[in-house]
Motif scaffolding. Structure first.
Motif, PDB file in Angstrom:
ATOM      1  N   GLN A 177       0.865  -1.193   0.000  1.00 17.80           N
ATOM      2  CA  GLN A 177       0.000   0.000   0.000  1.00 17.80           C
ATOM      3  C   GLN A 177       0.895   1.234   0.000  1.00 17.80           C
ATOM      4  OE1 GLN A 177      -2.426   2.104   3.351  1.00 17.80           O
ATOM      5  NE2 GLN A 177      -3.638   0.327   2.766  1.00 17.80           N
ATOM      6  N   SER A 178       0.698   2.097  -1.008  1.00 17.12           N
ATOM      7  CA  SER A 178       1.547   3.274  -1.094  1.00 17.12           C
ATOM      8  C   SER A 178       0.858   4.360  -1.908  1.00 17.12           C
ATOM      9  CB  SER A 178       2.891   2.905  -1.737  1.00 17.12           C
ATOM     10  OG  SER A 178       3.854   3.915  -1.519  1.00 17.12           O
ATOM     11  N   GLU A 179       1.432   5.544  -1.864  1.00 17.88           N
ATOM     12  CA  GLU A 179       0.884   6.676  -2.606  1.00 17.88           C
ATOM     13  C   GLU A 179       0.988   6.416  -4.112  1.00 17.88           C
ATOM     14  OE1 GLU A 179       1.590  11.525  -3.121  1.00 17.88           O
ATOM     15  OE2 GLU A 179       2.689  10.390  -1.592  1.00 17.88           O
ATOM     16  N   LEU A 180      -0.096   6.646  -4.824  1.00 18.71           N
ATOM     17  CA  LEU A 180      -0.091   6.505  -6.275  1.00 18.71           C
ATOM     18  C   LEU A 180      -1.184   7.377  -6.875  1.00 18.71           C
ATOM     19  CD1 LEU A 180       1.102   4.749  -8.728  1.00 18.71           C
ATOM     20  CD2 LEU A 180      -1.091   3.564  -8.583  1.00 18.71           C
ATOM     21  N   HIS A 181      -0.796   8.194  -7.827  1.00 21.22           N
ATOM     22  CA  HIS A 181      -1.726   9.031  -8.593  1.00 21.22           C
ATOM     23  C   HIS A 181      -0.955   9.507  -9.815  1.00 21.22           C
ATOM     24  CE1 HIS A 181       0.573  12.296  -6.726  1.00 21.22           C
ATOM     25  NE2 HIS A 181       0.310  11.749  -5.553  1.00 21.22           N
ATOM     26  N   PRO A 182      -1.599  10.171 -10.758  1.00 20.97           N
ATOM     27  CA  PRO A 182      -0.884  10.544 -11.979  1.00 20.97           C
ATOM     28  C   PRO A 182       0.334  11.429 -11.764  1.00 20.97           C
ATOM     29  CG  PRO A 182      -3.231  10.648 -12.366  1.00 20.97           C
ATOM     30  CD  PRO A 182      -3.049  10.402 -10.898  1.00 20.97           C
ATOM     31  N   ASP A 183       0.401  12.142 -10.656  1.00 20.91           N
ATOM     32  CA  ASP A 183       1.571  12.970 -10.378  1.00 20.91           C
ATOM     33  C   ASP A 183       2.646  12.239  -9.582  1.00 20.91           C
ATOM     34  OD1 ASP A 183       0.804  15.152 -11.801  1.00 20.91           O
ATOM     35  OD2 ASP A 183       0.163  16.356 -10.081  1.00 20.91           O
ATOM     36  N   ASP A 214      -8.309  19.456 -10.733  1.00 19.87           N
ATOM     37  CA  ASP A 214      -7.196  19.742 -11.634  1.00 19.87           C
ATOM     38  C   ASP A 214      -7.665  19.635 -13.086  1.00 19.87           C
ATOM     39  OD1 ASP A 214      -4.797  19.567 -13.200  1.00 19.87           O
ATOM     40  OD2 ASP A 214      -3.701  19.092 -11.356  1.00 19.87           O
ATOM     41  N   GLU A 215      -7.627  20.740 -13.780  1.00 20.66           N
ATOM     42  CA  GLU A 215      -8.197  20.782 -15.129  1.00 20.66           C
ATOM     43  C   GLU A 215      -7.384  20.023 -16.171  1.00 20.66           C
ATOM     44  OE1 GLU A 215     -11.109  21.491 -16.430  1.00 20.66           O
ATOM     45  OE2 GLU A 215     -11.661  21.678 -14.327  1.00 20.66           O
ATOM     46  N   ARG A 216      -6.201  19.527 -15.801  1.00 18.58           N
ATOM     47  CA  ARG A 216      -5.500  18.632 -16.721  1.00 18.58           C
ATOM     48  C   ARG A 216      -6.369  17.420 -17.069  1.00 18.58           C
ATOM     49  NH1 ARG A 216      -0.309  16.923 -13.707  1.00 18.58           N
ATOM     50  NH2 ARG A 216      -1.631  17.410 -11.911  1.00 18.58           N
ATOM     51  N   PHE A 217      -7.264  17.070 -16.118  1.00 17.35           N
ATOM     52  CA  PHE A 217      -8.077  15.878 -16.301  1.00 17.35           C
ATOM     53  C   PHE A 217      -9.539  16.216 -16.615  1.00 17.35           C
ATOM     54  CE2 PHE A 217      -4.938  15.296 -12.809  1.00 17.35           C
ATOM     55  CZ  PHE A 217      -3.992  14.605 -13.553  1.00 17.35           C
ATOM     56  N   GLY A 218      -9.833  17.523 -16.749  1.00 15.96           N
ATOM     57  CA  GLY A 218     -11.210  17.967 -16.922  1.00 15.96           C
ATOM     58  C   GLY A 218     -11.856  17.481 -18.210  1.00 15.96           C
ATOM     59  N   LYS A 219     -11.118  17.571 -19.332  1.00 16.40           N
ATOM     60  CA  LYS A 219     -11.707  17.172 -20.614  1.00 16.40           C
ATOM     61  C   LYS A 219     -11.984  15.677 -20.667  1.00 16.40           C
ATOM     62  CE  LYS A 219      -9.964  20.917 -23.529  1.00 16.40           C
ATOM     63  NZ  LYS A 219      -9.135  21.270 -24.721  1.00 16.40           N
ATOM     64  N   ILE A 220     -11.093  14.895 -20.071  1.00 19.84           N
ATOM     65  CA  ILE A 220     -11.309  13.448 -20.039  1.00 19.84           C
ATOM     66  C   ILE A 220     -12.532  13.122 -19.191  1.00 19.84           C
ATOM     67  CG2 ILE A 220     -10.343  11.238 -19.275  1.00 19.84           C
ATOM     68  CD1 ILE A 220      -7.584  12.335 -20.017  1.00 19.84           C
ATOM     69  N   VAL A 231     -12.564   9.639 -12.497  1.00 22.48           N
ATOM     70  CA  VAL A 231     -11.604   9.291 -13.549  1.00 22.48           C
ATOM     71  C   VAL A 231     -10.260   8.881 -12.947  1.00 22.48           C
ATOM     72  CG1 VAL A 231     -10.196  10.283 -15.416  1.00 22.48           C
ATOM     73  CG2 VAL A 231     -12.676  10.611 -15.395  1.00 22.48           C
ATOM     74  N   LEU A 232      -9.804   9.598 -11.933  1.00 21.27           N
ATOM     75  CA  LEU A 232      -8.517   9.266 -11.321  1.00 21.27           C
ATOM     76  C   LEU A 232      -8.567   7.931 -10.587  1.00 21.27           C
ATOM     77  CD1 LEU A 232      -7.388  12.766  -9.996  1.00 21.27           C
ATOM     78  CD2 LEU A 232      -6.737  11.618 -12.115  1.00 21.27           C
ATOM     79  N   LEU A 233      -9.670   7.660  -9.910  1.00 20.74           N
ATOM     80  CA  LEU A 233      -9.820   6.367  -9.245  1.00 20.74           C
ATOM     81  C   LEU A 233      -9.878   5.244 -10.281  1.00 20.74           C
ATOM     82  CD1 LEU A 233     -12.391   7.345  -6.468  1.00 20.74           C
ATOM     83  CD2 LEU A 233      -9.977   6.770  -6.129  1.00 20.74           C
ATOM     84  N   ARG A 234     -10.607   5.492 -11.377  1.00 21.74           N
ATOM     85  CA  ARG A 234     -10.702   4.487 -12.436  1.00 21.74           C
ATOM     86  C   ARG A 234      -9.334   4.257 -13.084  1.00 21.74           C
ATOM     87  NH1 ARG A 234     -13.513   0.029 -13.534  1.00 21.74           N
ATOM     88  NH2 ARG A 234     -12.445  -0.757 -15.386  1.00 21.74           N
ATOM     89  N   TRP A 235      -8.556   5.306 -13.229  1.00 20.73           N
ATOM     90  CA  TRP A 235      -7.201   5.193 -13.776  1.00 20.73           C
ATOM     91  C   TRP A 235      -6.369   4.218 -12.947  1.00 20.73           C
ATOM     92  CZ3 TRP A 235      -2.552   6.649 -11.435  1.00 20.73           C
ATOM     93  CH2 TRP A 235      -1.424   6.668 -12.266  1.00 20.73           C
ATOM     94  N   ALA A 236      -6.448   4.344 -11.625  1.00 21.74           N
ATOM     95  CA  ALA A 236      -5.709   3.425 -10.751  1.00 21.74           C
ATOM     96  C   ALA A 236      -6.233   2.001 -10.895  1.00 21.74           C
ATOM     97  CB  ALA A 236      -5.813   3.883  -9.298  1.00 21.74           C
ATOM     98  N   MET A 269      -5.871   6.759 -20.935  1.00 23.10           N
ATOM     99  CA  MET A 269      -4.952   6.276 -19.897  1.00 23.10           C
ATOM    100  C   MET A 269      -3.560   6.865 -20.131  1.00 23.10           C
ATOM    101  SD  MET A 269      -6.313   4.175 -17.576  1.00 23.10           S
ATOM    102  CE  MET A 269      -4.922   3.191 -17.009  1.00 23.10           C
ATOM    103  N   ASP A 270      -3.110   6.837 -21.374  1.00 25.73           N
ATOM    104  CA  ASP A 270      -1.792   7.382 -21.704  1.00 25.73           C
ATOM    105  C   ASP A 270      -1.746   8.890 -21.492  1.00 25.73           C
ATOM    106  OD1 ASP A 270      -0.948   4.864 -22.371  1.00 25.73           O
ATOM    107  OD2 ASP A 270      -1.230   5.125 -24.526  1.00 25.73           O
ATOM    108  N   ALA A 271      -2.831   9.563 -21.859  1.00 26.62           N
ATOM    109  CA  ALA A 271      -2.874  11.020 -21.702  1.00 26.62           C
ATOM    110  C   ALA A 271      -2.767  11.423 -20.234  1.00 26.62           C
ATOM    111  CB  ALA A 271      -4.157  11.576 -22.315  1.00 26.62           C
ATOM    112  N   ILE A 272      -3.444  10.682 -19.384  1.00 25.19           N
ATOM    113  CA  ILE A 272      -3.378  10.957 -17.948  1.00 25.19           C
ATOM    114  C   ILE A 272      -1.950  10.745 -17.446  1.00 25.19           C
ATOM    115  CG2 ILE A 272      -4.108  10.141 -15.664  1.00 25.19           C
ATOM    116  CD1 ILE A 272      -6.868   9.536 -16.964  1.00 25.19           C
TER     117      ILE A 272
END
Length: 289
Positions: A177-183, A214-220, A231-236, A269-272
Protein backbone atom coordinates in the motif's frame (compact mmCIF):
# COMPACT_ATOMS: atom_id res chain seq x y z
CA UNK A 1 -21.48 -8.31 -2.14
CA UNK A 2 -21.75 -4.67 -3.11
CA UNK A 3 -20.34 -2.63 -5.96
CA UNK A 4 -16.77 -3.93 -5.94
CA UNK A 5 -14.59 -5.78 -8.29
CA UNK A 6 -12.24 -8.09 -6.41
CA UNK A 7 -8.62 -9.19 -6.61
CA UNK A 8 -7.19 -12.57 -5.65
CA UNK A 9 -4.11 -11.93 -3.53
CA UNK A 10 -1.05 -14.14 -3.85
CA UNK A 11 -2.13 -16.31 -0.90
CA UNK A 12 -5.66 -16.88 -2.24
CA UNK A 13 -7.35 -14.23 -0.10
CA UNK A 14 -10.02 -12.29 -2.00
CA UNK A 15 -9.90 -8.51 -1.46
CA UNK A 16 -12.24 -5.77 -2.75
CA UNK A 17 -10.74 -3.30 -5.21
CA UNK A 18 -12.51 -0.40 -3.49
CA UNK A 19 -12.23 0.46 0.17
CA UNK A 20 -12.95 3.29 2.56
CA UNK A 21 -9.96 5.08 4.03
CA UNK A 22 -10.45 6.31 7.60
CA UNK A 23 -7.35 8.46 8.19
CA UNK A 24 -8.12 11.44 10.46
CA UNK A 25 -11.71 10.32 11.18
CA UNK A 26 -11.70 10.31 14.99
CA UNK A 27 -15.16 11.63 15.87
CA UNK A 28 -17.36 8.63 16.73
CA UNK A 29 -20.58 10.04 15.28
CA UNK A 30 -18.88 11.12 12.06
CA UNK A 31 -17.15 7.76 11.74
CA UNK A 32 -20.38 5.84 12.33
CA UNK A 33 -22.23 7.92 9.72
CA UNK A 34 -19.36 7.49 7.27
CA UNK A 35 -19.17 3.72 7.70
CA UNK A 36 -22.94 3.44 7.40
CA UNK A 37 -22.92 5.42 4.15
CA UNK A 38 -20.04 3.38 2.77
CA UNK A 39 -21.57 0.00 3.58
CA UNK A 40 -24.93 1.16 2.19
CA UNK A 41 -23.20 2.12 -1.06
CA UNK A 42 -21.42 -1.18 -1.49
CA UNK A 43 -18.02 -0.63 0.10
CA UNK A 44 -16.77 -3.85 1.61
CA UNK A 45 -13.23 -2.89 2.63
CA UNK A 46 -12.40 -0.65 5.59
CA UNK A 47 -8.84 0.60 5.98
CA UNK A 48 -7.58 1.79 9.36
CA UNK A 49 -4.33 1.77 11.35
CA UNK A 50 -3.11 1.89 14.92
CA UNK A 51 -1.89 5.45 14.42
CA UNK A 52 -5.33 6.59 13.18
CA UNK A 53 -6.62 6.06 16.74
CA UNK A 54 -10.06 4.94 15.54
CA UNK A 55 -9.84 1.15 15.73
CA UNK A 56 -11.98 1.09 18.88
CA UNK A 57 -14.61 3.32 17.29
CA UNK A 58 -14.83 1.02 14.27
CA UNK A 59 -15.01 -2.00 16.54
CA UNK A 60 -17.93 -0.48 18.44
CA UNK A 61 -20.11 0.62 15.55
CA UNK A 62 -19.38 -1.83 12.74
CA UNK A 63 -21.38 -4.83 14.07
CA UNK A 64 -24.56 -2.72 14.29
CA UNK A 65 -24.04 -1.33 10.79
CA UNK A 66 -23.45 -4.78 9.33
CA UNK A 67 -26.57 -6.10 11.01
CA UNK A 68 -28.57 -3.15 9.65
CA UNK A 69 -27.72 -4.21 6.08
CA UNK A 70 -28.02 -7.96 6.65
CA UNK A 71 -24.28 -8.55 6.49
CA UNK A 72 -21.93 -10.76 8.50
CA UNK A 73 -18.32 -10.29 9.58
CA UNK A 74 -17.09 -12.34 6.61
CA UNK A 75 -18.78 -9.91 4.22
CA UNK A 76 -16.28 -7.14 5.00
CA UNK A 77 -12.52 -6.91 4.65
CA UNK A 78 -10.68 -5.11 7.46
CA UNK A 79 -7.16 -3.74 7.10
CA UNK A 80 -5.08 -2.30 9.91
CA UNK A 81 -1.40 -1.60 10.44
CA UNK A 82 1.55 -1.93 12.79
CA UNK A 83 2.50 1.55 13.95
CA UNK A 84 6.10 2.86 13.93
CA UNK A 85 6.18 2.86 17.74
CA UNK A 86 5.54 -0.90 17.65
CA UNK A 87 8.34 -1.64 15.17
CA UNK A 88 10.13 -3.90 17.62
CA UNK A 89 10.28 -7.69 17.75
CA UNK A 90 8.90 -7.64 21.31
CA UNK A 91 5.98 -5.37 20.45
CA UNK A 92 4.56 -6.93 17.30
CA UNK A 93 2.49 -9.65 18.99
CA UNK A 94 1.00 -7.28 21.62
CA UNK A 95 0.24 -4.77 18.86
CA UNK A 96 -1.65 -7.36 16.80
CA UNK A 97 -3.56 -8.49 19.90
CA UNK A 98 -4.43 -4.87 20.75
CA UNK A 99 -5.79 -4.26 17.24
CA UNK A 100 -7.89 -7.43 17.40
CA UNK A 101 -9.32 -6.32 20.75
CA UNK A 102 -9.92 -2.73 19.64
CA UNK A 103 -11.61 -3.80 16.41
CA UNK A 104 -13.64 -6.45 18.24
CA UNK A 105 -12.45 -9.09 15.78
CA UNK A 106 -11.25 -12.69 15.91
CA UNK A 107 -9.14 -12.13 12.81
CA UNK A 108 -7.84 -9.28 10.66
CA UNK A 109 -8.10 -9.68 6.89
CA UNK A 110 -4.94 -7.72 6.08
CA UNK A 111 -2.26 -6.50 8.46
CA UNK A 112 0.43 -4.16 7.14
CA UNK A 113 3.69 -2.77 8.45
CA UNK A 114 2.78 0.91 8.22
CA UNK A 115 6.20 2.50 7.83
CA UNK A 116 9.71 1.13 7.10
CA UNK A 117 11.24 2.81 10.16
CA UNK A 118 10.99 2.55 13.91
CA UNK A 119 9.75 5.60 15.78
CA UNK A 120 12.52 7.41 17.63
CA UNK A 121 15.34 6.29 15.33
CA UNK A 122 16.94 8.65 12.83
CA UNK A 123 15.92 7.95 9.21
CA UNK A 124 19.51 7.23 8.20
CA UNK A 125 20.06 4.64 10.98
CA UNK A 126 21.17 1.38 9.36
CA UNK A 127 19.48 -0.57 12.18
CA UNK A 128 16.15 0.00 10.42
CA UNK A 129 16.92 -2.89 8.07
CA UNK A 130 17.37 -5.25 11.03
CA UNK A 131 14.18 -4.02 12.68
CA UNK A 132 12.18 -4.47 9.46
CA UNK A 133 13.45 -8.03 9.04
CA UNK A 134 12.70 -8.97 12.64
CA UNK A 135 9.19 -7.51 12.58
CA UNK A 136 8.36 -9.26 9.33
CA UNK A 137 9.56 -12.58 10.76
CA UNK A 138 7.19 -12.16 13.72
CA UNK A 139 4.30 -11.34 11.38
CA UNK A 140 5.13 -14.42 9.31
CA UNK A 141 4.89 -16.55 12.46
CA UNK A 142 1.51 -15.06 13.41
CA UNK A 143 0.21 -15.46 9.86
CA UNK A 144 1.43 -19.04 9.48
CA UNK A 145 0.48 -20.31 12.91
CA UNK A 146 -2.42 -18.41 14.48
CA UNK A 147 -5.16 -17.72 11.95
CA UNK A 148 -5.42 -14.19 13.35
CA UNK A 149 -4.10 -12.57 10.16
CA UNK A 150 -5.51 -13.71 6.83
CA UNK A 151 -2.89 -11.80 4.84
CA UNK A 152 0.15 -9.66 5.64
CA UNK A 153 1.77 -6.87 3.71
CA UNK A 154 3.56 -3.54 3.69
CA UNK A 155 2.83 0.15 3.45
CA UNK A 156 5.17 2.95 2.36
CA UNK A 157 8.11 0.68 1.58
CA UNK A 158 10.33 1.79 -1.29
CA UNK A 159 11.48 -0.63 -3.98
CA UNK A 160 14.81 -0.85 -2.10
CA UNK A 161 13.07 -1.80 1.15
CA UNK A 162 10.87 -4.31 -0.65
CA UNK A 163 13.75 -5.98 -2.51
CA UNK A 164 15.62 -6.26 0.79
CA UNK A 165 12.65 -8.07 2.37
CA UNK A 166 12.11 -10.36 -0.61
CA UNK A 167 15.69 -11.57 -0.31
CA UNK A 168 15.00 -13.23 3.04
CA UNK A 169 11.25 -13.64 3.63
CA UNK A 170 9.40 -16.93 4.04
CA UNK A 171 6.07 -15.32 3.14
CA UNK A 172 5.88 -12.77 0.35
CA UNK A 173 3.82 -9.69 1.15
CA UNK A 174 0.31 -9.99 -0.25
CA UNK A 175 -0.17 -6.23 -0.60
CA UNK A 176 1.95 -3.11 -0.98
CA UNK A 177 0.00 0.00 0.00
CA UNK A 178 1.55 3.27 -1.09
CA UNK A 179 0.88 6.68 -2.61
CA UNK A 180 -0.09 6.50 -6.28
CA UNK A 181 -1.73 9.03 -8.59
CA UNK A 182 -0.88 10.54 -11.98
CA UNK A 183 1.57 12.97 -10.38
CA UNK A 184 3.40 10.21 -8.49
CA UNK A 185 3.76 6.99 -10.48
CA UNK A 186 6.15 4.64 -8.72
CA UNK A 187 7.08 2.54 -11.74
CA UNK A 188 10.05 0.78 -10.12
CA UNK A 189 8.00 -0.21 -7.07
CA UNK A 190 5.08 -1.27 -9.26
CA UNK A 191 7.40 -3.41 -11.36
CA UNK A 192 8.87 -5.17 -8.33
CA UNK A 193 5.35 -5.85 -7.05
CA UNK A 194 4.21 -7.21 -10.42
CA UNK A 195 7.26 -9.46 -10.72
CA UNK A 196 6.51 -10.95 -7.30
CA UNK A 197 2.69 -11.16 -7.54
CA UNK A 198 2.29 -8.51 -4.83
CA UNK A 199 -0.90 -6.49 -5.23
CA UNK A 200 -0.44 -2.71 -5.22
CA UNK A 201 -3.03 -0.71 -3.29
CA UNK A 202 -3.14 3.03 -3.91
CA UNK A 203 -3.71 5.61 -1.22
CA UNK A 204 -3.98 9.35 -1.86
CA UNK A 205 -5.28 8.45 -5.32
CA UNK A 206 -6.56 12.02 -5.62
CA UNK A 207 -3.25 13.59 -4.60
CA UNK A 208 -4.40 14.20 -1.02
CA UNK A 209 -7.22 16.26 -2.55
CA UNK A 210 -4.94 18.43 -4.69
CA UNK A 211 -6.05 16.82 -7.96
CA UNK A 212 -9.81 16.86 -7.38
CA UNK A 213 -10.36 19.96 -9.52
CA UNK A 214 -7.20 19.74 -11.63
CA UNK A 215 -8.20 20.78 -15.13
CA UNK A 216 -5.50 18.63 -16.72
CA UNK A 217 -8.08 15.88 -16.30
CA UNK A 218 -11.21 17.97 -16.92
CA UNK A 219 -11.71 17.17 -20.61
CA UNK A 220 -11.31 13.45 -20.04
CA UNK A 221 -13.82 13.55 -17.19
CA UNK A 222 -16.24 15.50 -19.37
CA UNK A 223 -15.85 12.97 -22.18
CA UNK A 224 -17.06 10.16 -19.93
CA UNK A 225 -19.67 12.19 -18.10
CA UNK A 226 -17.78 11.63 -14.87
CA UNK A 227 -16.07 13.68 -12.19
CA UNK A 228 -12.30 14.12 -12.08
CA UNK A 229 -12.06 12.00 -8.88
CA UNK A 230 -13.97 9.18 -10.58
CA UNK A 231 -11.60 9.29 -13.55
CA UNK A 232 -8.52 9.27 -11.32
CA UNK A 233 -9.82 6.37 -9.25
CA UNK A 234 -10.70 4.49 -12.44
CA UNK A 235 -7.20 5.19 -13.78
CA UNK A 236 -5.71 3.42 -10.75
CA UNK A 237 -8.15 0.52 -11.06
CA UNK A 238 -7.25 0.04 -14.71
CA UNK A 239 -3.57 -0.05 -13.77
CA UNK A 240 -4.52 -3.03 -11.59
CA UNK A 241 -4.36 -1.12 -8.30
CA UNK A 242 -7.09 -1.13 -5.66
CA UNK A 243 -8.10 2.20 -4.12
CA UNK A 244 -9.11 3.38 -0.64
CA UNK A 245 -10.38 6.97 -1.00
CA UNK A 246 -11.22 8.74 2.24
CA UNK A 247 -14.25 10.99 2.57
CA UNK A 248 -16.84 11.86 5.18
CA UNK A 249 -19.11 13.48 2.56
CA UNK A 250 -22.03 11.24 1.59
CA UNK A 251 -22.14 12.49 -2.00
CA UNK A 252 -18.43 11.89 -2.45
CA UNK A 253 -18.61 8.43 -0.87
CA UNK A 254 -21.41 7.53 -3.28
CA UNK A 255 -19.60 9.01 -6.29
CA UNK A 256 -16.33 7.27 -5.42
CA UNK A 257 -18.12 3.92 -5.52
CA UNK A 258 -19.31 4.46 -9.11
CA UNK A 259 -16.08 3.50 -10.84
CA UNK A 260 -16.85 -0.02 -12.02
CA UNK A 261 -19.36 0.72 -14.77
CA UNK A 262 -17.08 2.53 -17.23
CA UNK A 263 -13.61 2.11 -18.71
CA UNK A 264 -10.98 4.56 -19.91
CA UNK A 265 -9.57 4.17 -23.41
CA UNK A 266 -5.90 3.36 -23.85
CA UNK A 267 -5.49 6.82 -25.35
CA UNK A 268 -6.95 8.49 -22.25
CA UNK A 269 -4.95 6.28 -19.90
CA UNK A 270 -1.79 7.38 -21.70
CA UNK A 271 -2.87 11.02 -21.70
CA UNK A 272 -3.38 10.96 -17.95
CA UNK A 273 0.01 9.36 -17.39
CA UNK A 274 1.79 11.80 -19.72
CA UNK A 275 0.47 14.73 -17.68
CA UNK A 276 2.46 13.74 -14.60
CA UNK A 277 4.14 16.51 -12.58
CA UNK A 278 6.17 14.14 -10.37
CA UNK A 279 4.80 15.58 -7.15
CA UNK A 280 4.59 13.65 -3.87
CA UNK A 281 1.92 14.81 -1.45
CA UNK A 282 2.48 12.46 1.51
CA UNK A 283 5.35 11.45 3.78
CA UNK A 284 8.49 10.30 2.00
CA UNK A 285 10.02 6.88 2.89
CA UNK A 286 12.90 7.39 0.47
CA UNK A 287 14.77 9.07 3.32
CA UNK A 288 14.68 5.89 5.40
CA UNK A 289 17.84 3.73 5.26
Amino acid sequence: MGCNDFVNLNNGTVMPMLGLGTFKIKDEMVLEQTLDCAIKNGYRLIDTATVYKNEQLIGRCLPTILSKYGLERQDVFITTKLGPKDMDRERVVPAVEASLKNLNLEYIDLYLIHWPAKQGMKPEDLQHAIVRKQCWEILEDIYLNSGQLKAIGLSNYTSKHLKELLASCRVKPAVMQSELHPDYIQEDLLNVCTANSIHFQSYSSLGAGALIEDERFGKIAEKYGRSIPQVLLRWAIERGCSVIPKSVNEDHIMANSCIFDFSLSNEDMDAIQRSTANTKFCWDPNKVA
